[in-house]
Scaffold this active site. Structure first.
Site, PDB file in Angstrom:
ATOM      1  N   TYR A 254       7.195   8.322 -40.809  1.00  0.00           N
ATOM      2  CA  TYR A 254       8.022   8.524 -39.622  1.00  0.00           C
ATOM      3  C   TYR A 254       9.262   7.621 -39.689  1.00  0.00           C
ATOM      4  O   TYR A 254      10.388   8.058 -39.476  1.00  0.00           O
ATOM      5  CB  TYR A 254       7.192   8.232 -38.370  1.00  0.00           C
TER       6      TYR A 254
ATOM      7  N   LEU B   5       2.983  12.626   0.097  1.00  0.00           N
ATOM      8  CA  LEU B   5       1.784  13.396   0.433  1.00  0.00           C
ATOM      9  C   LEU B   5       1.049  12.751   1.593  1.00  0.00           C
ATOM     10  O   LEU B   5       1.040  11.527   1.720  1.00  0.00           O
ATOM     11  CB  LEU B   5       0.840  13.449  -0.777  1.00  0.00           C
TER      12      LEU B   5
ATOM     13  N   GLU C 136      -5.843  17.454  -9.177  1.00  0.00           N
ATOM     14  CA  GLU C 136      -5.299  16.654 -10.283  1.00  0.00           C
ATOM     15  C   GLU C 136      -5.511  15.173  -9.997  1.00  0.00           C
ATOM     16  O   GLU C 136      -5.737  14.790  -8.865  1.00  0.00           O
ATOM     17  CB  GLU C 136      -3.778  16.874 -10.387  1.00  0.00           C
TER      18      GLU C 136
ATOM     19  N   LYS D  12      -4.166  11.475  -9.384  1.00  0.00           N
ATOM     20  CA  LYS D  12      -2.938  10.905  -8.852  1.00  0.00           C
ATOM     21  C   LYS D  12      -2.642   9.640  -9.656  1.00  0.00           C
ATOM     22  O   LYS D  12      -3.332   8.629  -9.531  1.00  0.00           O
ATOM     23  CB  LYS D  12      -3.118  10.578  -7.370  1.00  0.00           C
TER      24      LYS D  12
ATOM     25  N   ASP E 211      -0.840   6.319 -10.791  1.00  0.00           N
ATOM     26  CA  ASP E 211      -0.162   5.282 -10.028  1.00  0.00           C
ATOM     27  C   ASP E 211       1.031   4.757 -10.821  1.00  0.00           C
ATOM     28  O   ASP E 211       0.919   3.834 -11.609  1.00  0.00           O
ATOM     29  CB  ASP E 211      -1.145   4.145  -9.734  1.00  0.00           C
TER      30      ASP E 211
ATOM     31  N   TYR F  52       3.865  16.877 -13.211  1.00  0.00           N
ATOM     32  CA  TYR F  52       2.895  17.554 -12.357  1.00  0.00           C
ATOM     33  C   TYR F  52       3.483  18.648 -11.465  1.00  0.00           C
ATOM     34  O   TYR F  52       2.760  19.212 -10.638  1.00  0.00           O
ATOM     35  CB  TYR F  52       2.113  16.550 -11.509  1.00  0.00           C
TER      36      TYR F  52
ATOM     37  N   LYS G 203      -4.041  20.568  -4.266  1.00  0.00           N
ATOM     38  CA  LYS G 203      -2.900  21.434  -3.957  1.00  0.00           C
ATOM     39  C   LYS G 203      -3.345  22.882  -3.851  1.00  0.00           C
ATOM     40  O   LYS G 203      -4.192  23.325  -4.634  1.00  0.00           O
ATOM     41  CB  LYS G 203      -1.858  21.350  -5.090  1.00  0.00           C
TER      42      LYS G 203
ATOM     43  N   LYS H 110      -7.420   9.232  -1.468  1.00  0.00           N
ATOM     44  CA  LYS H 110      -7.327   7.883  -2.029  1.00  0.00           C
ATOM     45  C   LYS H 110      -8.709   7.368  -2.387  1.00  0.00           C
ATOM     46  O   LYS H 110      -9.614   7.393  -1.546  1.00  0.00           O
ATOM     47  CB  LYS H 110      -6.694   6.938  -1.002  1.00  0.00           C
TER      48      LYS H 110
ATOM     49  N   CYS I 144      -4.931 -35.327  -2.577  1.00  0.00           N
ATOM     50  CA  CYS I 144      -4.536 -34.435  -3.667  1.00  0.00           C
ATOM     51  C   CYS I 144      -5.565 -34.564  -4.796  1.00  0.00           C
ATOM     52  O   CYS I 144      -5.890 -35.669  -5.211  1.00  0.00           O
ATOM     53  CB  CYS I 144      -3.147 -34.813  -4.186  1.00  0.00           C
TER      54      CYS I 144
ATOM     55  N   CYS J 163      -3.492 -36.398  -7.925  1.00  0.00           N
ATOM     56  CA  CYS J 163      -2.958 -37.763  -7.888  1.00  0.00           C
ATOM     57  C   CYS J 163      -3.564 -38.614  -6.775  1.00  0.00           C
ATOM     58  O   CYS J 163      -3.292 -39.801  -6.692  1.00  0.00           O
ATOM     59  CB  CYS J 163      -1.433 -37.738  -7.760  1.00  0.00           C
TER      60      CYS J 163
ATOM     61  N   CYS K   5       0.539 -31.665  -1.386  1.00  0.00           N
ATOM     62  CA  CYS K   5       0.558 -33.018  -1.921  1.00  0.00           C
ATOM     63  C   CYS K   5       2.005 -33.481  -1.779  1.00  0.00           C
ATOM     64  O   CYS K   5       2.914 -32.843  -2.290  1.00  0.00           O
ATOM     65  CB  CYS K   5       0.149 -33.011  -3.390  1.00  0.00           C
TER      66      CYS K   5
ATOM     67  N   CYS L 229       3.493 -36.509  -8.561  1.00  0.00           N
ATOM     68  CA  CYS L 229       2.145 -36.015  -8.869  1.00  0.00           C
ATOM     69  C   CYS L 229       2.191 -35.250 -10.202  1.00  0.00           C
ATOM     70  O   CYS L 229       3.020 -34.356 -10.384  1.00  0.00           O
ATOM     71  CB  CYS L 229       1.680 -35.083  -7.756  1.00  0.00           C
TER      72      CYS L 229
HETATM   73  S1  IVH Z   1       2.407  16.174  -6.040  1.00  0.00           S
HETATM   74  C1  IVH Z   1       5.520  17.349  -2.608  1.00  0.00           C
HETATM   75  N1  IVH Z   1       0.824  15.402  -7.971  1.00  0.00           N
HETATM   76  O1  IVH Z   1       2.074  10.548  -5.542  1.00  0.00           O
HETATM   77  C2  IVH Z   1       4.756  16.211  -3.164  1.00  0.00           C
HETATM   78  N2  IVH Z   1       2.070  13.746  -6.834  1.00  0.00           N
HETATM   79  O2  IVH Z   1       2.804  10.680  -2.265  1.00  0.00           O
HETATM   80  C3  IVH Z   1       4.560  16.376  -4.613  1.00  0.00           C
HETATM   81  N3  IVH Z   1       1.757  11.472  -7.697  1.00  0.00           N
HETATM   82  O3  IVH Z   1       5.114   9.518  -5.335  1.00  0.00           O
HETATM   83  C4  IVH Z   1       3.654  15.349  -5.158  1.00  0.00           C
HETATM   84  N4  IVH Z   1       0.334  11.997  -9.294  1.00  0.00           N
HETATM   85  O4  IVH Z   1       4.842  10.672  -7.564  1.00  0.00           O
HETATM   86  C5  IVH Z   1       1.701  15.014  -7.025  1.00  0.00           C
HETATM   87  N5  IVH Z   1      -0.588  14.892  -9.725  1.00  0.00           N
HETATM   88  C6  IVH Z   1       0.281  14.495  -8.802  1.00  0.00           C
HETATM   89  C7  IVH Z   1       0.655  13.147  -8.641  1.00  0.00           C
HETATM   90  C8  IVH Z   1       1.559  12.801  -7.628  1.00  0.00           C
HETATM   91  C9  IVH Z   1       1.005  11.012  -8.709  1.00  0.00           C
HETATM   92  C10 IVH Z   1       2.602  10.630  -6.836  1.00  0.00           C
HETATM   93  C11 IVH Z   1       3.976  11.180  -6.606  1.00  0.00           C
HETATM   94  C12 IVH Z   1       4.368  10.695  -5.247  1.00  0.00           C
HETATM   95  C13 IVH Z   1       3.079  10.371  -4.602  1.00  0.00           C
HETATM   96  C14 IVH Z   1       2.848  11.341  -3.465  1.00  0.00           C
END
Ligand code: IVH
Length: 662
Positions: free
Chosen positions: A37, A84, A113, A115, A117, A222, A286, A310, A404, A407, A422, A427
């Site tokens: 590569y 969301l 799906e 979520k 972070d 997504y 969704k 969550k 402390c 010291c 302290c 110290c």
């Molecule tokens: S759908 C119209 N799908 O979660 C809203 N969001 O509060 C479309 N996030 O900041 C969001 N994974 O970036 C969707 N599979 C997923 C996600 C996702 C992470 C985040 C998104 C947003 C927050 C939604």
């Protein structure tokens, strides 16, 4: 190689390397070795260097970064980036389902799906080429981070077909990359990122694109915007298409016909998610059909057809073996719970900060207590509560230290403050932390002087404070454990180099309470030298914009102390710079922001920039609503169009000259 041949070969190489990037970073199925590569990449770069005009808009060399941006332009999102609604338990998911069934007159199919972070990003492709990427911002306008996004290897620079599309996804950093990054930062005395999300966001907001390139980020996509216009009938189909186009789409997606099954599925991920290489904070449910999505519609904040579930933070029980104390740079004494090690959200936890004595009192945490531990945001461990009903009576109530721990000085707690301190500036714990701070990236930036070396220097009694650093000789360091001749020489020269640092860094490095990097810069720019600052009165200090009473009092008090006076004298004797040019004030262009575009006749861009800055103006790289003037020379670029769109005043060269003269 002649130009024609080079063009052909470059096109081949671009395609081939992009395919290998995709195989490696998206498919996880590399076909060639790293060395092979690298060889392709070398060939590409050599040819591109020879024929810079042949660099393709999807050239993989653009991923390396290296451009230093002057700022980020703002981008208005053609469709707002919504957030969301959250659900924290099964009950609210069932309610969500019922509400939808009523609204739609039928039971929808759901796609579930993970979520991720990270940081939400909007990506645009024109005719199959990645053309722009932006942060979410406030949902309506975000920042243009195209150059930084390009450095992410799992982001396709060219799609497998020439589509013009807008997609949304999440840029993120794996836990592994996050831990490596923080370990490196700790060694260099740089502040740590609290979690992978902050690390990803911080990396993408770097003006130096090479930094973003070094950060090992990924992008999972997504959503396809206006999916219906591209012939899609459901979200599932859109995800499959996105995958074919070359995007990284999470394989962890499932479709269900009823909410009970969704809930079962979600629960199965509660533990499994901890085995993923990246952090997830929930799952997203969704409605699959685009027609039904449209029918359900949106509130001003979020779609009615989706909800985020969550994950509750994972909790475990452990025992408080002891409460230990740590003394910081300003003398703040922080208690920490030493715990019986427990496995929690992917790592072993054996300590948790208890913050201060009020926190311990409020939660009534005793030594010997069984406690419930969780990781906030799945990263930082915290004690939720003590399990009081299993107490045996052998637990000990912890007493705040009257002395402390390092010291022995009598500790003090100022009324209205939660911390106990302290008060002894000599110290050893405070002195150590002050040296580490002095050497850190934002302060004097002494490379190679991390906590371990600082400890070794103290142990060998080579330093008492930061001024002694400048007396160190290579011979002093060689006997120290784990310091070789070469690193000893490097360290001595790194320390000597910092004698030239501007006053702002020195001032921040001195560690005056409440004087952060920004306040230090404001003060340095205002007063120009440490001597002038030493003579400044409280009134003169608060007259500086953004410097308030607290900072001013602290500066006056600490700079006047005999210890500080002595330290400053010794730093000056060692030849450390204590000045910096004052900020140009009162210039005719004070506070005005300029953008230059096109070729100017009578000066180069750099000259124009210098002239503007001389009069207090600022020159940035991109046009936004905050730009005051766009100076347009010959063949101006898109910046001129943007200026017109935003109603920014446009100057030609003559007008700029008159402005500078006035
Ligand atoms: S759908 C119209 N799908 O979660 C809203 N969001 O509060 C479309 N996030 O900041 C969001 N994974 O970036 C969707 N599979 C997923 C996600 C996702 C992470 C985040 C998104 C947003 C927050 C939604």
């Amino acid at each position: 190689m002649d130009r024609e041949k080079a063009a052909k070969r470059l096109a081949q190489l671009t395609e081939e390397i992009n395919r290998h990037d995709w195989l490696y970073h998206v498919k996880d199925q590399p076909e060639i070795s790293d060395a092979q590569y690298d060889q392709l990449m070398r060939e590409l770069r050599e040819l591109e260097e020879q024929y810079p005009e042949l660099v393709a808009p999807d050239s993989p060399s653009l991923r390396v970064g290296g451009r230093v941006l002057e700022g980020f332009a703002t981008v208005s999102h053609p469709t707002p980036m919504l957030s969301l609604d959250n659900a924290f338990d099964a009950e609210s998911l069932l309610q969500f389902d019922k509400r939808l069934e009523r609204l739609l007159g039928q039971r929808p199919t759901y796609v579930v799906e993970l979520k991720i972070d990270g940081l939400a990003v909007a990506l645009e492709y024109s005719d199959g080429i990645f053309s722009r990427g932006a942060t979410r911002g406030d949902g309506t306008t975000g920042e243009d981070i195209t150059e930084n996004l390009r450095t992410i290897r799992s982001l396709p620079l060219r799609l497998s077909s020439s589509e013009t599309i807008r997609v949304r996804g999440e840029a993120f950093m794996s836990r592994d990359a996050f831990e490596k990054l923080n370990a490196a930062r700790e060694q260099q005395g740089q502040p740590l990122f609290a979690n992978p999300r902050n690390a990803a966001a911080g990396s993408l907001r770097q003006l130096d694109t090479a930094v973003a390139a070094s950060r090992q980020l990924d992008i999972l996509v997504y959503a396809l915007e206006d999916a219906g216009d591209h012939g899609m009938t459901c979200h599932w189909q859109a995800l499959e298409w996105l995958e074919q186009l070359g995007f990284l789409v999470s394989p962890h997606r499932h479709r269900f016909d009823d909410m009970e099954k969704v809930i079962e599925h979600i629960e199965s991920w509660q533990q499994k998610r901890l085995e993923l290489p990246y952090a997830t904070d929930g799952m997203v449910i969704k409605v699959d059909s685009l027609d039904l999505q449209q029918k359900a519609g949106y509130t001003s904040k979020s779609p009615r057809w989706a909800v985020a579930w969550k994950f509750p933070a994972e909790q475990k029980q452990s025992k408080v073996i002891d409460i230990t104390l740590n003394v910081g740079r300003t003398g703040a004494i922080t208690p920490t719970a030493e715990l019986e090690p427990v496995q929690l959200a992917g790592t072993v936890v054996s300590r948790a900060s208890l913050h201060n004595e009020d926190y311990i009192k409020e939660k009534d945490i005793r030594i010997g207590d069984l406690v419930i531990v969780q990781k906030a945001g799945d990263i930082i461990p915290e004690i939720v509560a003590a399990v009081k009903d299993v107490r045996t009576g052998d637990e000990r109530i912890w007493q705040p230290p009257s002395q402390c721990p390092v010291c022995g000085s009598q500790t003090v707690r100022v009324e209205g403050e939660a911390v106990r301190r302290c008060p002894n500036p000599r110290c050893p714990a405070q002195v150590r932390e002050r040296v580490i701070h002095f050497a850190s990236r934002g302060a004097m930036d002494i490379e190679g002087l991390g906590p371990a070396v600082v400890d070794a220097l103290f142990r060998a009694e080579l330093i008492r404070d930061v001024a002694d650093l400048y007396k160190l000789q290579v011979e002093d360091l060689i006997p120290l454990e784990r310091i070789g001749e070469k690193s000893a020489a490097n360290l001595v020269s790194a320390i000597a180099d910092t004698k030239k640092q501007p006053l702002a860094r020195l001032l921040f490095g001195l560690g005056i309470r409440f004087v952060g990097a920004k306040a230090a810069r404001l003060l340095a720019e205002e007063f120009g030298s440490l001597n002038t600052l030493l003579q400044a009165s409280h009134e003169q200090l608060v007259a500086v914009p953004e410097i308030g009473d607290t900072i001013a009092s602290s500066v006056v008090r600490e700079l006047a102390s005999p210890e500080m006076q002595d330290l400053i004298n010794r730093l000056e004797e060692a030849g450390v710079n204590t000045t910096q040019p004052k900020k140009q004030t009162g210039g005719a262009l004070e506070g005005k922001t300029f953008v230059l575009t096109g070729t100017l006749d009578t000066f180069t861009r750099d000259e124009a920039k210098a002239l503007i800055e001389e009069q207090g103006g600022k020159v940035t790289g991109s046009v936004s609503a905050k730009t005051d003037y766009v100076v347009a020379g010959e063949n101006p670029g898109s910046k001129l169009d943007k200026a017109r769109d935003l109603g920014v005043t446009v100057l030609d060269e003559q007008e700029l000259v008159s402005l500078l003269r006035s």
